[in-house]
Design a protein around this motif. Structure first.
Motif, PDB file in Angstrom:
ATOM      1  N   PHE A 183       2.274   8.881  -6.004  1.00 54.65           N
ATOM      2  CA  PHE A 183       2.613   9.014  -4.802  1.00 54.65           C
ATOM      3  C   PHE A 183       2.043  10.155  -4.191  1.00 54.65           C
ATOM      4  CE2 PHE A 183       6.468   6.758  -6.778  1.00 54.65           C
ATOM      5  CZ  PHE A 183       6.426   5.713  -6.027  1.00 54.65           C
ATOM      6  N   ILE A 184       1.803  11.229  -4.598  1.00 48.36           N
ATOM      7  CA  ILE A 184       1.459  12.380  -4.097  1.00 48.36           C
ATOM      8  C   ILE A 184      -0.137  12.255  -3.696  1.00 48.36           C
ATOM      9  CG2 ILE A 184       1.047  14.908  -4.428  1.00 48.36           C
ATOM     10  CD1 ILE A 184       3.642  14.946  -6.143  1.00 48.36           C
ATOM     11  N   ASN A 185      -0.783  11.625  -4.649  1.00 43.71           N
ATOM     12  CA  ASN A 185      -2.216  11.309  -4.712  1.00 43.71           C
ATOM     13  C   ASN A 185      -2.651  10.898  -3.129  1.00 43.71           C
ATOM     14  OD1 ASN A 185      -4.978  10.515  -4.942  1.00 43.71           O
ATOM     15  ND2 ASN A 185      -4.945   9.667  -6.931  1.00 43.71           N
ATOM     16  N   PRO A 186      -3.531  11.446  -2.678  1.00 39.96           N
ATOM     17  CA  PRO A 186      -3.875  10.982  -1.239  1.00 39.96           C
ATOM     18  C   PRO A 186      -4.531   9.894  -1.310  1.00 39.96           C
ATOM     19  CG  PRO A 186      -5.112  13.148  -1.683  1.00 39.96           C
ATOM     20  CD  PRO A 186      -4.100  13.051  -2.781  1.00 39.96           C
ATOM     21  N   ASP A 187      -5.375   9.517  -2.322  1.00 37.14           N
ATOM     22  CA  ASP A 187      -6.280   8.257  -2.581  1.00 37.14           C
ATOM     23  C   ASP A 187      -5.147   7.061  -2.474  1.00 37.14           C
ATOM     24  OD1 ASP A 187      -8.487   9.763  -2.477  1.00 37.14           O
ATOM     25  OD2 ASP A 187      -8.604   9.747  -4.694  1.00 37.14           O
ATOM     26  N   ASN A 188      -3.899   7.241  -2.756  1.00 37.15           N
ATOM     27  CA  ASN A 188      -3.106   5.839  -2.761  1.00 37.15           C
ATOM     28  C   ASN A 188      -2.168   5.834  -1.609  1.00 37.15           C
ATOM     29  OD1 ASN A 188      -3.917   5.730  -5.500  1.00 37.15           O
ATOM     30  ND2 ASN A 188      -2.126   6.925  -6.287  1.00 37.15           N
ATOM     31  N   ARG A 189      -2.566   6.564  -0.757  1.00 38.95           N
ATOM     32  CA  ARG A 189      -1.779   6.592   0.657  1.00 38.95           C
ATOM     33  C   ARG A 189      -2.344   5.969   1.799  1.00 38.95           C
ATOM     34  NH1 ARG A 189       2.372  11.558   1.502  1.00 38.95           N
ATOM     35  NH2 ARG A 189       3.355   9.976   2.557  1.00 38.95           N
ATOM     36  N   LEU A 190      -1.610   5.294   2.671  1.00 41.31           N
ATOM     37  CA  LEU A 190      -2.089   4.658   3.689  1.00 41.31           C
ATOM     38  C   LEU A 190      -1.075   4.252   4.701  1.00 41.31           C
ATOM     39  CD1 LEU A 190      -2.892   0.864   3.049  1.00 41.31           C
ATOM     40  CD2 LEU A 190      -1.664   2.252   1.459  1.00 41.31           C
ATOM     41  N   LEU A 212       2.703  -2.352  -3.703  1.00 46.02           N
ATOM     42  CA  LEU A 212       2.495  -1.909  -2.516  1.00 46.02           C
ATOM     43  C   LEU A 212       3.798  -1.462  -2.011  1.00 46.02           C
ATOM     44  CD1 LEU A 212       0.633  -1.094   0.127  1.00 46.02           C
ATOM     45  CD2 LEU A 212       1.383  -3.067   1.042  1.00 46.02           C
ATOM     46  N   VAL A 213       4.155  -0.175  -1.936  1.00 44.89           N
ATOM     47  CA  VAL A 213       5.506   0.555  -1.553  1.00 44.89           C
ATOM     48  C   VAL A 213       5.347   0.828  -0.281  1.00 44.89           C
ATOM     49  CG1 VAL A 213       7.397   2.259  -1.943  1.00 44.89           C
ATOM     50  CG2 VAL A 213       5.699   1.605  -3.849  1.00 44.89           C
ATOM     51  N   TRP A 214       5.915  -0.087   0.784  1.00 45.72           N
ATOM     52  CA  TRP A 214       5.978   0.289   2.184  1.00 45.72           C
ATOM     53  C   TRP A 214       7.358   0.090   2.739  1.00 45.72           C
ATOM     54  CZ3 TRP A 214       7.245  -3.860   5.366  1.00 45.72           C
ATOM     55  CH2 TRP A 214       7.080  -5.109   4.763  1.00 45.72           C
ATOM     56  N   GLY A 215       7.539   0.028   4.057  1.00 45.22           N
ATOM     57  CA  GLY A 215       8.852  -0.310   4.733  1.00 45.22           C
ATOM     58  C   GLY A 215       9.769   0.886   4.400  1.00 45.22           C
ATOM     59  N   VAL A 239      -5.159   2.681   8.524  1.00 46.47           N
ATOM     60  CA  VAL A 239      -3.987   1.764   9.018  1.00 46.47           C
ATOM     61  C   VAL A 239      -4.463   0.250   8.805  1.00 46.47           C
ATOM     62  CG1 VAL A 239      -2.442   1.126  11.148  1.00 46.47           C
ATOM     63  CG2 VAL A 239      -3.300   3.435  10.914  1.00 46.47           C
ATOM     64  N   ARG A 240      -3.531  -0.422   8.022  1.00 45.74           N
ATOM     65  CA  ARG A 240      -3.964  -1.828   7.684  1.00 45.74           C
ATOM     66  C   ARG A 240      -2.600  -2.692   7.850  1.00 45.74           C
ATOM     67  NH1 ARG A 240      -8.375  -1.213   2.771  1.00 45.74           N
ATOM     68  NH2 ARG A 240      -8.692   0.812   2.899  1.00 45.74           N
ATOM     69  N   MET A 246      -1.467  -6.111   0.933  1.00 41.90           N
ATOM     70  CA  MET A 246      -1.003  -6.787  -0.397  1.00 41.90           C
ATOM     71  C   MET A 246      -2.063  -7.094  -1.074  1.00 41.90           C
ATOM     72  SD  MET A 246       2.273  -6.116  -0.842  1.00 41.90           S
ATOM     73  CE  MET A 246       2.662  -7.572  -1.940  1.00 41.90           C
ATOM     74  N   ALA A 247      -3.193  -7.517  -0.281  1.00 39.95           N
ATOM     75  CA  ALA A 247      -4.249  -8.096  -1.085  1.00 39.95           C
ATOM     76  C   ALA A 247      -5.120  -7.279  -2.037  1.00 39.95           C
ATOM     77  CB  ALA A 247      -5.306  -8.626  -0.038  1.00 39.95           C
ATOM     78  N   LEU A 248      -4.983  -5.775  -1.751  1.00 42.91           N
ATOM     79  CA  LEU A 248      -5.593  -4.760  -2.410  1.00 42.91           C
ATOM     80  C   LEU A 248      -4.690  -4.304  -3.865  1.00 42.91           C
ATOM     81  CD1 LEU A 248      -6.447  -2.408   0.452  1.00 42.91           C
ATOM     82  CD2 LEU A 248      -7.944  -4.041  -0.750  1.00 42.91           C
TER      83      LEU A 248
END
Length: 260
Positions: A183-190, A212-215, A239-240, A246-248
């Motif tokens: 979760f901390i890894n900036p490459d995993n954040r959007l 994908l953890v969102w909402g 921003v996506r 989800m497709a990623l």
């Protein structure tokens, strides 16, 4: 120890040193959560909350925010092997299908309060042994308009929660103890928005190997990282749309359905 109103015990002193910065500053989580919500959206949420209260459509619920990791790690530095329990709801469900979430759900009439609800639901969903869990603190109730839930996140810790796995495939697709470093890894954040009309309100999200953890869940985790001091700079301009994000999501299990 301190007693909750529901008769279950909260034991904030049972938190290891690396969790203390979070447990000692739980009031900051709702503030950090709201910082990323535009004022007009916050106003709309307040109106929706009031309306649900008047109409009686608001439902109490609780979720378990369970951290695991070494109890005796030196200092307040986050251990590399600390993790967070996350589930993914079955794709066949009517509400929130395929969405990553903390284990939890609606309060039953026999529940004695949010800690009871969170532990009961988490046991039903993941098979965890509740006797291994140490409830540390409860966060402020948060209203979720789409479902009408008034949710209490229950922060908890276990040095070893034991085996967890999908209990009912019709309800849950994945149960995973996700490393906090993921979760901390900036490459995993959007940032993710649900549809074109809501692009102006994009919330924090985490793109992991199998989810994908969102909402609501993404917002709470993001706020926790900020308050605990674990967050590192990341690209908030990525921003996506939800479908694009989800497709990623990859289909190779990075954390596995069952964690021993």
């Amino acid at each position: 120890m301190s007693a909750t109103r529901d008769g279950h015990r909260l034991t904030p002193d049972a938190a290891p040193a690396w969790l203390k910065p979070l447990v000692d500053n739980t009031d900051g989580v709702p503030r950090a959560y709201r910082r990323r919500v535009p004022p007009d959206v916050l106003s709309a949420l307040t109106v929706a909350n009031a309306s649900a209260t008047v109409t009686g459509t608001k439902r109490d619920a609780a979720v378990l925010v369970l951290f695991s990791g070494p109890e005796d790690a030196p200092g307040e530095a986050l251990p590399d092997d600390a993790d967070l329990l996350v589930t993914v709801r079955a794709s066949t469900l009517r509400h929130h299908a395929g969405q990553a979430a903390f284990p939890g759900g609606a309060t039953d009439p026999d529940d004695e309060g949010p800690v009871h609800t969170a532990l009961r639901e988490a046991t039903e969903e993941t098979g965890l042994d509740a006797t291994r869990i140490r409830p540390l603190a409860t966060l402020q109730r948060m209203f979720i308009p789409p479902s009408g839930f008034h949710v209490v996140p229950v922060l908890a810790y276990s040095p070893d929660p034991g085996p967890v796995a999908v209990v009912d495939e019709s309800e849950t697709a994945i149960v995973a103890r996700v490393p906090l470093r993921a979760f901390i890894n900036p490459d995993n954040r959007l940032m993710v928005y649900r549809d074109a009309n809501s692009r102006r309100w994009a919330g924090p999200a985490f793109l992991l190997d199998e989810m994908l953890v969102w909402g609501f869940t993404g917002q709470v985790i993001s706020a926790i990282l900020d308050v605990a001091g674990w967050a590192v700079p990341w690209n908030t301009d990525d921003v996506r749309g939800l479908d694009e994000a989800m497709a990623l999501v990859g289909h190779d299990a990075g954390y596995g359905e069952s964690q021993q």
